[in-house]
Design a protein around this motif. Structure first.
Motif, PDB file in Angstrom:
ATOM      1  N   GLN A 186     -25.559  -2.395 -11.146  1.00 17.49           N
ATOM      2  CA  GLN A 186     -26.836  -2.659 -11.809  1.00 17.49           C
ATOM      3  C   GLN A 186     -26.663  -3.762 -12.842  1.00 17.49           C
ATOM      4  OE1 GLN A 186     -28.217  -0.338 -15.211  1.00 17.49           O
ATOM      5  NE2 GLN A 186     -30.048   0.245 -14.059  1.00 17.49           N
ATOM      6  N   PHE A 187     -27.589  -4.697 -12.852  1.00 18.14           N
ATOM      7  CA  PHE A 187     -27.717  -5.686 -13.912  1.00 18.14           C
ATOM      8  C   PHE A 187     -29.083  -5.506 -14.561  1.00 18.14           C
ATOM      9  CE2 PHE A 187     -24.758  -7.725 -10.949  1.00 18.14           C
ATOM     10  CZ  PHE A 187     -23.726  -8.093 -11.807  1.00 18.14           C
ATOM     11  N   LEU A 188     -29.182  -5.888 -15.830  1.00 18.05           N
ATOM     12  CA  LEU A 188     -30.433  -5.773 -16.566  1.00 18.05           C
ATOM     13  C   LEU A 188     -30.943  -7.142 -16.980  1.00 18.05           C
ATOM     14  CD1 LEU A 188     -29.494  -2.762 -18.875  1.00 18.05           C
ATOM     15  CD2 LEU A 188     -30.839  -2.685 -16.763  1.00 18.05           C
ATOM     16  N   ASP A 189     -32.245  -7.279 -16.986  1.00 21.26           N
ATOM     17  CA  ASP A 189     -32.876  -8.506 -17.460  1.00 21.26           C
ATOM     18  C   ASP A 189     -32.441  -8.764 -18.897  1.00 21.26           C
ATOM     19  OD1 ASP A 189     -34.576 -10.652 -17.902  1.00 21.26           O
ATOM     20  OD2 ASP A 189     -36.312  -9.383 -18.300  1.00 21.26           O
ATOM     21  N   ALA A 190     -31.856  -9.922 -19.134  1.00 17.38           N
ATOM     22  CA  ALA A 190     -31.357 -10.256 -20.474  1.00 17.38           C
ATOM     23  C   ALA A 190     -32.297 -11.250 -21.125  1.00 17.38           C
ATOM     24  CB  ALA A 190     -29.944 -10.840 -20.386  1.00 17.38           C
ATOM     25  N   ASN A 191     -33.173 -10.741 -21.942  1.00 12.24           N
ATOM     26  CA  ASN A 191     -34.117 -11.578 -22.674  1.00 12.24           C
ATOM     27  C   ASN A 191     -34.288 -11.029 -24.079  1.00 12.24           C
ATOM     28  OD1 ASN A 191     -35.195 -13.747 -21.008  1.00 12.24           O
ATOM     29  ND2 ASN A 191     -35.998 -12.125 -19.687  1.00 12.24           N
ATOM     30  N   ALA A 192     -34.479 -11.915 -25.010  1.00 13.82           N
ATOM     31  CA  ALA A 192     -34.860 -11.481 -26.349  1.00 13.82           C
ATOM     32  C   ALA A 192     -36.299 -11.002 -26.318  1.00 13.82           C
ATOM     33  CB  ALA A 192     -34.697 -12.626 -27.334  1.00 13.82           C
ATOM     34  N   ALA A 193     -36.588  -9.963 -27.099  1.00 12.31           N
ATOM     35  CA  ALA A 193     -37.958  -9.435 -27.188  1.00 12.31           C
ATOM     36  C   ALA A 193     -38.318  -9.294 -28.655  1.00 12.31           C
ATOM     37  CB  ALA A 193     -38.056  -8.094 -26.471  1.00 12.31           C
ATOM     38  N   PHE A 194     -39.064 -10.268 -29.154  1.00  8.62           N
ATOM     39  CA  PHE A 194     -39.368 -10.321 -30.583  1.00  8.62           C
ATOM     40  C   PHE A 194     -40.691  -9.632 -30.919  1.00  8.62           C
ATOM     41  CE2 PHE A 194     -35.900 -12.976 -31.558  1.00  8.62           C
ATOM     42  CZ  PHE A 194     -35.802 -13.980 -30.609  1.00  8.62           C
ATOM     43  N   SER A 195     -40.754  -9.076 -32.108  1.00 10.15           N
ATOM     44  CA  SER A 195     -42.015  -8.562 -32.631  1.00 10.15           C
ATOM     45  C   SER A 195     -41.999  -8.681 -34.151  1.00 10.15           C
ATOM     46  CB  SER A 195     -42.246  -7.108 -32.216  1.00 10.15           C
ATOM     47  OG  SER A 195     -41.229  -6.268 -32.726  1.00 10.15           O
ATOM     48  N   VAL A 196     -43.154  -8.994 -34.696  1.00  7.95           N
ATOM     49  CA  VAL A 196     -43.307  -9.028 -36.151  1.00  7.95           C
ATOM     50  C   VAL A 196     -43.768  -7.643 -36.572  1.00  7.95           C
ATOM     51  CG1 VAL A 196     -44.474 -10.107 -38.104  1.00  7.95           C
ATOM     52  CG2 VAL A 196     -43.874 -11.476 -36.095  1.00  7.95           C
ATOM     53  N   ALA A 229     -42.273  -8.069 -11.171  1.00  9.73           N
ATOM     54  CA  ALA A 229     -41.083  -8.063 -12.022  1.00  9.73           C
ATOM     55  C   ALA A 229     -41.204  -9.124 -13.115  1.00  9.73           C
ATOM     56  CB  ALA A 229     -39.832  -8.328 -11.186  1.00  9.73           C
ATOM     57  N   PRO A 230     -40.470  -8.965 -14.204  1.00 11.82           N
ATOM     58  CA  PRO A 230     -40.511  -9.977 -15.272  1.00 11.82           C
ATOM     59  C   PRO A 230     -39.845 -11.277 -14.821  1.00 11.82           C
ATOM     60  CG  PRO A 230     -38.836  -8.335 -15.742  1.00 11.82           C
ATOM     61  CD  PRO A 230     -39.594  -7.831 -14.556  1.00 11.82           C
ATOM     62  N   ASP A 231     -40.038 -12.319 -15.586  1.00 11.17           N
ATOM     63  CA  ASP A 231     -39.424 -13.613 -15.283  1.00 11.17           C
ATOM     64  C   ASP A 231     -38.028 -13.634 -15.922  1.00 11.17           C
ATOM     65  OD1 ASP A 231     -38.930 -16.141 -14.455  1.00 11.17           O
ATOM     66  OD2 ASP A 231     -40.341 -17.130 -15.802  1.00 11.17           O
ATOM     67  N   TYR A 232     -37.033 -13.338 -15.124  1.00 14.71           N
ATOM     68  CA  TYR A 232     -35.664 -13.259 -15.623  1.00 14.71           C
ATOM     69  C   TYR A 232     -35.180 -14.622 -16.114  1.00 14.71           C
ATOM     70  CZ  TYR A 232     -34.709  -8.611 -13.558  1.00 14.71           C
ATOM     71  OH  TYR A 232     -34.714  -7.266 -13.244  1.00 14.71           O
ATOM     72  N   GLY A 250     -40.755 -15.931 -11.378  1.00 12.05           N
ATOM     73  CA  GLY A 250     -40.318 -17.323 -11.318  1.00 12.05           C
ATOM     74  C   GLY A 250     -38.860 -17.499 -10.972  1.00 12.05           C
ATOM     75  N   THR A 251     -38.238 -16.488 -10.339  1.00 12.21           N
ATOM     76  CA  THR A 251     -36.799 -16.523 -10.116  1.00 12.21           C
ATOM     77  C   THR A 251     -36.447 -16.229  -8.664  1.00 12.21           C
ATOM     78  OG1 THR A 251     -36.454 -15.740 -12.388  1.00 12.21           O
ATOM     79  CG2 THR A 251     -34.576 -15.611 -10.901  1.00 12.21           C
ATOM     80  N   VAL A 252     -35.468 -16.962  -8.148  1.00 14.46           N
ATOM     81  CA  VAL A 252     -34.844 -16.664  -6.857  1.00 14.46           C
ATOM     82  C   VAL A 252     -33.499 -16.001  -7.143  1.00 14.46           C
ATOM     83  CG1 VAL A 252     -33.883 -17.610  -4.723  1.00 14.46           C
ATOM     84  CG2 VAL A 252     -35.967 -18.598  -5.709  1.00 14.46           C
TER      85      VAL A 252
END
Length: 608
Positions: free
Chosen positions: A393-403, A59-62, A339-341
């Motif tokens: 349901q909860f969703l991973d809240a992260n910014a996802a940047f791309s140039v 899983a991603p690092d929330y 990296g998350t509990v």
């Protein structure tokens, strides 16, 4: 000599050409079949796997969460942790098993069973297995919910006792389940046989067996840990761990340690021979949650809201502790990922803690009612069940940047300032701050920080003085272009200007006349949000700049989120495409092999 060898050689040469004429990718490499198993994004059984590790390492690092969907909430009781396979979420809800679409939470099917389902459904090979308080084990078709089989008696025809835990699917598809009648049963996956049974001498409680290799590990209400043969369930070792009921054990990834918690607050670890490695019998009042295994640590949750991490391989020393709010009933239940509990509590809250030190990342409210089980982590989505019948349901809240694009002058004169612009987008689920770095021939020469809302884009502008004649490559993120810097004594080029607007995925060799060059992908972005130190170099001067790349702010469903940080790395990979032209190595090999065949043919003719 006859012409038969000549004909054979001619046929061979034609075959060689035919093989090399086949397009790349048509012939698959040997051994390229994908492996079967708990694929990324799935959580197919209680506490993730048959070892009950409670750890979704893929899983991603929330950093935080934002609200997804909510389903159910009809006054029933979701006492089991949801399981996820493919695009479906499965739960036991009162005396029914339900399947929800992962995308929008719509109900796919609902099947009634003979009693409440307190354990998590187990998915394997297109079937969903559950055990009920009514004393039955069911197999349901995962796609339709149709009952494939139901079994409620042992091999002697005696009724099973009630079940409060989950079914564990072992190697080869055998099913293991522990009953309140004090027995552990092994069933065939078609339900036709109960091939083995073991009497623990005490009811199992809410117990889910852990399986690793040829061993089954299971506890009972008296505080005894039983180590059994997976084949015939014969006892290999029994260990008195605690004075209270044991929770479901967890086995480390290498199978060398078995960690257990108990209702009297005991936390202990054993080796596979049943030797106790360490035990903590005084730090906690009580626990009704299984431990989670995470990077050499056992993470435990307790009824009073203490969450703690113990070193598994040494003396079991406590690495860190944290506190969450509870009602002192079920308390805190834990799972881990990357990296998350993740902590679910009897207050209806979900907390995200940093696995390295226990600090709070974020907190969100799932319901006003209690959660009796730990959160399920399926890639970038988090699921919990509540005792008012809801699945949330909860969703991973992260910014996802791309140039996504870059523009620069086609040419400038030595000593002039050229303007470079880069388009940056945020396709994530949270607002964030991005640090854009302008590099010239791989050296960072300028940085700009820009805040970008989720789903939005902004243009970052750099004004850079070019003082060295040549054809430097300028890059921002994964996009780059080449410009011409002409001598100040020549008439080519000029400051400012815009790029040619050509496709940024192609490149054009610059000319001394200063024609526009198109953008090409630069080096891959790591996107890891780690702290990095860049050395900025301009012609004639150097500077060192330390940049922290972590999220600055997020839009979440959080009721209590700690200080925000910056996220500064884009998520695009900027990888180069492989060349597929006829000048590649495969074509060269064909020519070489054909030359060998031709030489052999010539030799045959001479011999003839």
């Amino acid at each position: 000599m006859s012409d038969a060898p000549e004909r054979k050689l001619l046929a061979l040469s034609v075959a060689v050409l035919a093989v090399f004429a086949i397009p790349a990718g048509v012939l698959a490499p040997v051994g390229s079949a994908s492996a079967v198993g708990n694929a990324a994004g799935n959580w197919q059984t209680f506490q993730f796997d048959q070892q009950n590790t409670g750890n979704a390492s893929d899983a991603p690092d929330y950093a935080s969460v934002t609200s997804g969907w909510r389903a159910g909430n009809q006054g029933t009781d979701v006492a089991s942790g949801p399981t996820v396979s493919g695009d479906t979420v499965y739960v036991g809800d009162g005396s029914a098993v339900k399947a929800y679409a992962e995308g929008d939470g719509s109900l796919s099917w609902e099947t009634s069973v003979d009693g409440p389902v307190f354990g998590s459904p187990a998915y394997d090979g297109g079937s969903v297995y559950v055990a009920t308080d009514g004393g039955s084990v069911y197999a349901l078709d995962a796609a339709t919910g149709a009952i494939t089989w139901q079994r409620s008696t042992d091999s002697n025809g005696a009724d099973f006792g009630s079940f409060a835990g989950s079914v564990t699917v072992g190697d080869g598809g055998s099913l293991y389940v522990a009953s309140e009648d004090g027995h552990v049963y092994k069933l065939s996956n078609d339900g036709t046989q109960v091939s083995a049974a073991y009497d623990m001498g005490s009811p199992a409680g809410a117990m889910t067996p852990a399986v690793y290799g040829d061993r089954v590990y299971v506890g009972d209400r008296s505080g005894t840990l039983h180590m059994l043969s997976a084949g015939d369930l014969s006892a290999q070792s029994t260990n008195d761990v605690a004075s209270g009921a044991l929770n479901s054990p967890a086995v480390t990834e290498d199978g060398q340690r078995i960690v257990v918690t108990a209702s009297d607050g005991t936390v202990a670890a054993y080796d596979t021979d049943g030797n106790q490695q360490w035990a903590d019998t005084s730090s906690y009042g009580s626990s009704f949650a299984s431990p989670a295994i995470h990077k050499g640590m056992a993470v435990v949750g307790t009824t009073d809201g203490t969450v703690a991490a113990h070193d598994i391989d040494s003396s079991g020393s406590q690495q860190w502790t944290a506190t969450v709010d509870t009602k002192n009933t079920f308390g805190a239940s834990v799972t881990t990922a990357n990296g998350t509990v993740f902590v679910g509590t009897d207050t209806g809250d979900v907390s995200l803690l940093d696995a390295s030190d226990g600090s709070t990342k974020a907190r969100a409210t799932a319901a006003s009612s209690a959660m009796a089980t730990a959160p399920t982590v399926a890639d970038d989505a988090l699921y919990v069940g509540t005792d008012d019948g809801a699945v949330v349901q909860f969703l991973d809240a992260n910014a996802a940047f791309s140039v996504t694009g870059i523009s620069a002058p086609g040419g400038v004169t030595e000593g002039d300032i050229g303007t470079v612009e880069a388009d940056v987008s945020n396709a994530g689920t949270a607002d964030g701050t991005y640090t854009a770095r302008l590099t010239v021939d791989g050296q960072v020469v300028d940085t700009e920080r820009v805040s970008i809302a989720k789903g939005s884009s902004k243009t970052v502008t750099f004004d850079h003085k070019f003082v060295t004649v040549g054809y430097p490559t300028v890059s921002v993120g994964s996009q780059s272009t080449t410009i011409t810097v002409a001598s100040g004594s020549s008439s080519g080029g000029g400051g400012g200007g815009s790029d040619s607007g050509d496709d940024p995925t192609t490149t054009e060799t610059p000319t001394p006349e200063g024609t526009d060059a198109t953008a090409t992908p630069a080096e891959p972005d790591d996107g890891d949000g780690s702290e990095t130190t860049e050395t900025a170099t301009t012609e004639g001067s150097t500077a060192t700049e330390a940049v922290t790349d972590t999220p600055e702010s997020t839009g979440t469903a959080s009721t209590d989120t700690p200080d925000s940080t910056d996220q500064s790395e884009e998520s695009d990979d900027g990888g180069d495409e492989e060349a597929t032209s006829g000048s590649g190595p495969g074509f060269t090999a064909a020519i070489a092999l054909l030359a060998v065949v031709a030489a052999a043919l010539l030799a045959a003719r001479r011999e003839n």
